[in-house]
Design a protein around this motif. Structure first.
Motif, PDB file in Angstrom:
ATOM      1  N   ARG A 286     -24.178 -89.763  91.509  1.00 52.55           N
ATOM      2  CA  ARG A 286     -23.679 -91.117  91.253  1.00 52.55           C
ATOM      3  C   ARG A 286     -22.967 -91.189  89.913  1.00 52.55           C
ATOM      4  O   ARG A 286     -21.901 -91.800  89.799  1.00 52.55           O
ATOM      5  CB  ARG A 286     -24.831 -92.123  91.283  1.00 52.55           C
TER       6      ARG A 286
ATOM      7  N   ARG B 158     -21.547 -88.692  88.249  1.00 54.26           N
ATOM      8  CA  ARG B 158     -20.297 -87.936  88.355  1.00 54.26           C
ATOM      9  C   ARG B 158     -19.230 -88.733  89.112  1.00 54.26           C
ATOM     10  O   ARG B 158     -18.063 -88.771  88.714  1.00 54.26           O
ATOM     11  CB  ARG B 158     -20.587 -86.629  89.086  1.00 54.26           C
ATOM     12  N   PHE B 159     -19.654 -89.376  90.197  1.00 49.50           N
ATOM     13  CA  PHE B 159     -18.708 -90.191  90.973  1.00 49.50           C
ATOM     14  C   PHE B 159     -18.178 -91.351  90.137  1.00 49.50           C
ATOM     15  O   PHE B 159     -16.979 -91.637  90.157  1.00 49.50           O
ATOM     16  CB  PHE B 159     -19.388 -90.722  92.237  1.00 49.50           C
ATOM     17  N   ALA B 160     -19.055 -92.021  89.383  1.00 56.58           N
ATOM     18  CA  ALA B 160     -18.615 -93.146  88.544  1.00 56.58           C
ATOM     19  C   ALA B 160     -17.627 -92.670  87.479  1.00 56.58           C
ATOM     20  O   ALA B 160     -16.621 -93.337  87.206  1.00 56.58           O
ATOM     21  CB  ALA B 160     -19.822 -93.821  87.900  1.00 56.58           C
ATOM     22  N   LYS B 161     -17.902 -91.506  86.881  1.00 57.07           N
ATOM     23  CA  LYS B 161     -16.993 -90.961  85.862  1.00 57.07           C
ATOM     24  C   LYS B 161     -15.634 -90.613  86.471  1.00 57.07           C
ATOM     25  O   LYS B 161     -14.589 -90.940  85.915  1.00 57.07           O
ATOM     26  CB  LYS B 161     -17.616 -89.726  85.222  1.00 57.07           C
ATOM     27  N   MET B 162     -15.640 -89.957  87.630  1.00 54.41           N
ATOM     28  CA  MET B 162     -14.386 -89.584  88.286  1.00 54.41           C
ATOM     29  C   MET B 162     -13.613 -90.830  88.722  1.00 54.41           C
ATOM     30  O   MET B 162     -12.388 -90.885  88.594  1.00 54.41           O
ATOM     31  CB  MET B 162     -14.667 -88.673  89.486  1.00 54.41           C
ATOM     32  N   ARG B 163     -14.331 -91.822  89.197  1.00 49.04           N
ATOM     33  CA  ARG B 163     -13.676 -93.074  89.613  1.00 49.04           C
ATOM     34  C   ARG B 163     -13.019 -93.750  88.412  1.00 49.04           C
ATOM     35  O   ARG B 163     -11.887 -94.231  88.500  1.00 49.04           O
ATOM     36  CB  ARG B 163     -14.702 -94.004  90.254  1.00 49.04           C
ATOM     37  N   LYS B 164     -13.715 -93.777  87.291  1.00 46.53           N
ATOM     38  CA  LYS B 164     -13.168 -94.365  86.066  1.00 46.53           C
ATOM     39  C   LYS B 164     -11.915 -93.611  85.621  1.00 46.53           C
ATOM     40  O   LYS B 164     -10.901 -94.216  85.258  1.00 46.53           O
ATOM     41  CB  LYS B 164     -14.222 -94.339  84.964  1.00 46.53           C
ATOM     42  N   ASP B 165     -11.951 -92.274  85.669  1.00 43.81           N
ATOM     43  CA  ASP B 165     -10.789 -91.468  85.286  1.00 43.81           C
ATOM     44  C   ASP B 165      -9.594 -91.744  86.193  1.00 43.81           C
ATOM     45  O   ASP B 165      -8.456 -91.884  85.738  1.00 43.81           O
ATOM     46  CB  ASP B 165     -11.140 -89.981  85.339  1.00 43.81           C
ATOM     47  N   VAL B 166      -9.854 -91.843  87.491  1.00 37.80           N
ATOM     48  CA  VAL B 166      -8.766 -92.101  88.442  1.00 37.80           C
ATOM     49  C   VAL B 166      -8.157 -93.483  88.202  1.00 37.80           C
ATOM     50  O   VAL B 166      -6.934 -93.650  88.218  1.00 37.80           O
ATOM     51  CB  VAL B 166      -9.275 -91.951  89.894  1.00 37.80           C
ATOM     52  N   LEU B 167      -8.991 -94.474  87.950  1.00 36.12           N
ATOM     53  CA  LEU B 167      -8.474 -95.825  87.689  1.00 36.12           C
ATOM     54  C   LEU B 167      -7.627 -95.852  86.415  1.00 36.12           C
ATOM     55  O   LEU B 167      -6.581 -96.517  86.367  1.00 36.12           O
ATOM     56  CB  LEU B 167      -9.625 -96.826  87.599  1.00 36.12           C
TER      57      LEU B 167
END
Length: 129
Positions: A26, A28-37
């Protein structure tokens, strides 16, 4: 039911390991989602800047073109334009004009004047009479 619970059969250690993996996934997913945004937002800003730059180039180019055309036309002595047209070039079709001399004399007689003009293919001008 006769089936042992997952937590009981595998032990407390494996259950805690599964929970920790879920939590890390979770995060890692939140960090990757933040980077993509953030990357999407930066890309949008770049597109806006690029559009502004392209529009400025277009306006500048049109301004230079207009100035050059104005300078060329200012030096050119082409006005007034003199044209010598012969009478044969001034043939109007009967379809282009709605009122004729015959219609006015007859009081708007309708189709009689239109049919004679359609047969002749030309309209009489006032100077021709």
């Amino acid at each position: 039911m006769g089936e042992p619970l997952y937590r009981v059969s595998t032990g407390n250690y494996e259950y805690r390991l599964v929970l920790r993996c879920r939590q890390e996934a979770r995060a890692r997913f939140a960090k990757m989602r933040k980077d993509v945004l953030e990357k999407i937002e930066l890309l949008d800003q770049k597109h806006v800047q690029d559009i502004v730059f392209q529009l400025q180039r277009f306006v500048s180019g049109m301004s230079h073109y207009y100035d050059d055309c104005y300078a060329v036309l200012k030096e050119a002595d082409v006005f007034p334009i003199e044209v010598d047209l012969s009478r044969t070039m001034l043939n109007y079709s009967s379809q282009s004009l709605s009122c004729t001399d015959e219609d006015e004399e007859d009081g708007g007689g309708g189709e009689e004047g239109g049919s004679t003009q359609a047969e002749n293919g030309t309209e009489k001008l006032i100077d021709d009479e």
